[in-house]
Design an enzyme around this catalytic site. Structure first.
Site, short mmCIF file in Angstrom:
data_model
loop_
_atom_site.label_atom_id
_atom_site.label_comp_id
_atom_site.label_asym_id
_atom_site.label_seq_id
_atom_site.Cartn_x
_atom_site.Cartn_y
_atom_site.Cartn_z
CG PHE A 240 -11.51 -8.57 -6.09
CD1 PHE A 240 -11.43 -8.84 -7.44
CD2 PHE A 240 -10.35 -8.20 -5.43
CE1 PHE A 240 -10.23 -8.74 -8.13
CE2 PHE A 240 -9.14 -8.08 -6.10
CZ PHE A 240 -9.09 -8.35 -7.45
CG HIS A 258 -3.78 0.29 -10.26
ND1 HIS A 258 -2.53 0.82 -10.06
CD2 HIS A 258 -3.79 -0.86 -9.55
CE1 HIS A 258 -1.81 0.03 -9.29
NE2 HIS A 258 -2.56 -0.99 -8.96
#
Length: 368
Positions: A240, A258
């Site tokens: 990503f 996170h």
């Protein structure tokens, strides 16, 4: 003189004499690592799998697992006292519902997590004193590289990690998001396809695109094929941090940001900003850090679990759970405008919220 005038002043907690219950609570914390490592060792040896068909004597288990009979019996008895196993007759042991989770074939098995926690994670916690002094995760110091770079070079550990992450349920807050008329959903870092499967079952006419690292894509392809959904999904192996598939109506990031510091989290969001069309929406599914609970309130079991996961991230990764304001700032920096935040239907400290954002335009303050 009133009763209130004669009532003794309560002793502040920090001055109160420790009770036997206090000593027992402390002992439970101090010895928690002994039980967790014992649980790891039995899982690694396959003992729970050996008990899957019913109770067996310790000697028989030892012969099958290649262990010393007396040592195995002592470990099993300690874990039985902790409630993880049963001893229906002397020297004969059986599973409980909790230890059945350590079996290979159990639905949402915790076997991979138990081994991961007992090896890489346990070694990282052994360096928590250094973490407290430096503020940096111990994992990188131990292995000479960040966690995800290490996984790239250790296929067996990467497979274990992927399997462990695949047992997590889809965040309940997803159910609060309006997906009516959805055409294509792009799940960025979509793991084994669990979220996509949930969405495709909910919206029969929708299609999906899953982008993940190659090994996770293979697992997702097999899972979605088993559910009869593979023909409705396109699979795009990759990171990503690289350019992402364009043209989706909705993009999802579930439990991804996170794991990363602000710089890397912003890069992921900017990759989505490059790919998302003007009409698209981004759903960020993350647990939001909050100080809403009263400071003197006893923590719930879910709250305690959330704080332990935060410790896990502290010693292994560069990321952390953020507040809603911090996520809003990251999204704004990456060129998004937050429209709404959906809280989970089942309120708990471990449940994720869904932050719904849309592409911002220069007039709205976004940075394209």
């Amino acid at each position: 003189m009133t009763q209130s005038d004669t009532a003794p002043t309560p002793t502040p907690d920090h001055l109160a004499t420790p009770s036997l219950a206090d000593r027992a609570a402390l002992f439970s914390v101090l010895t928690g690592g002994w039980l967790s490592q014992s649980c790891y060792a039995l899982t690694k040896l396959g003992v729970p799998d050996l008990l899957a068909d019913g109770p067996r004597p310790a000697g028989e288990l030892a012969a099958a697992a290649g262990t010393d009979p007396r040592a195995l019996r002592r470990v099993l008895r300690a874990l039985t006292a902790a409630g993880l196993f049963r001893e229906p007759s002397p020297g004969v042991f059986a599973l409980t519902p909790a230890s059945r989770l350590l079996c290979t074939d159990t639905t949402r098995s915790s076997r991979s997590a138990a081994i991961l926690f007992g090896e890489e994670v346990y070694r990282s916690f052994g360096e928590i004193l250094t973490v407290l002094r430096t503020g940096r995760p111990a994992f990188g110091e131990l292995h000479g590289k960040p966690f995800y770079d290490y996984l790239d070079e250790q296929p067996e550990v990467r497979a274990r990690f992927t399997a462990a992450m695949g047992t997590a349920p889809v965040p309940t807050a997803l159910a609060e998001c309006d997906l009516t008329g959805l055409g294509t959903l792009v799940d960025v870092g979509g793991g084994d396809g669990g979220l996509l499967a949930k969405v495709l079952a909910r919206v029969p006419g929708a299609r999906g695109i899953l982008t993940e690292l190659p090994e996770a894509v293979d697992r997702a392809r097999a899972k979605l094929a088993g559910l009869g959904l593979a023909e409705r999904v396109g699979f795009v192996p990759g990171s990503f941090f690289d350019p992402l598939p364009g043209g989706g109506d909705v993009y999802t990031l579930s439990r991804v940001l996170h794991n990363w510091d602000d710089e890397r989290a912003t890069l992921i969001l900017r990759r989505i900003r490059e790919a998302i069309p003007d009409h698209g929406r981004l759903l960020v599914l993350e647990r939001l850090e909050t100080s809403a609970e009263p400071l003197d309130a006893a923590p719930s079991a879910f709250a305690a679990q959330g704080k332990l996961i935060d410790l896990l991230m502290l010693v292994t990764l560069d990321g952390w759970d953020r507040t809603e304001a911090e996520y809003r700032a990251l999204l704004r920096q990456a060129g998004f405008e937050v429209r709404t935040v959906h809280t989970p239907p089942l309120r708990s400290a471990r449940a994720e919220s869904a932050i719904e954002a849309v592409p911002a335009h220069p007039a709205e303050g976004g940075n394209r």
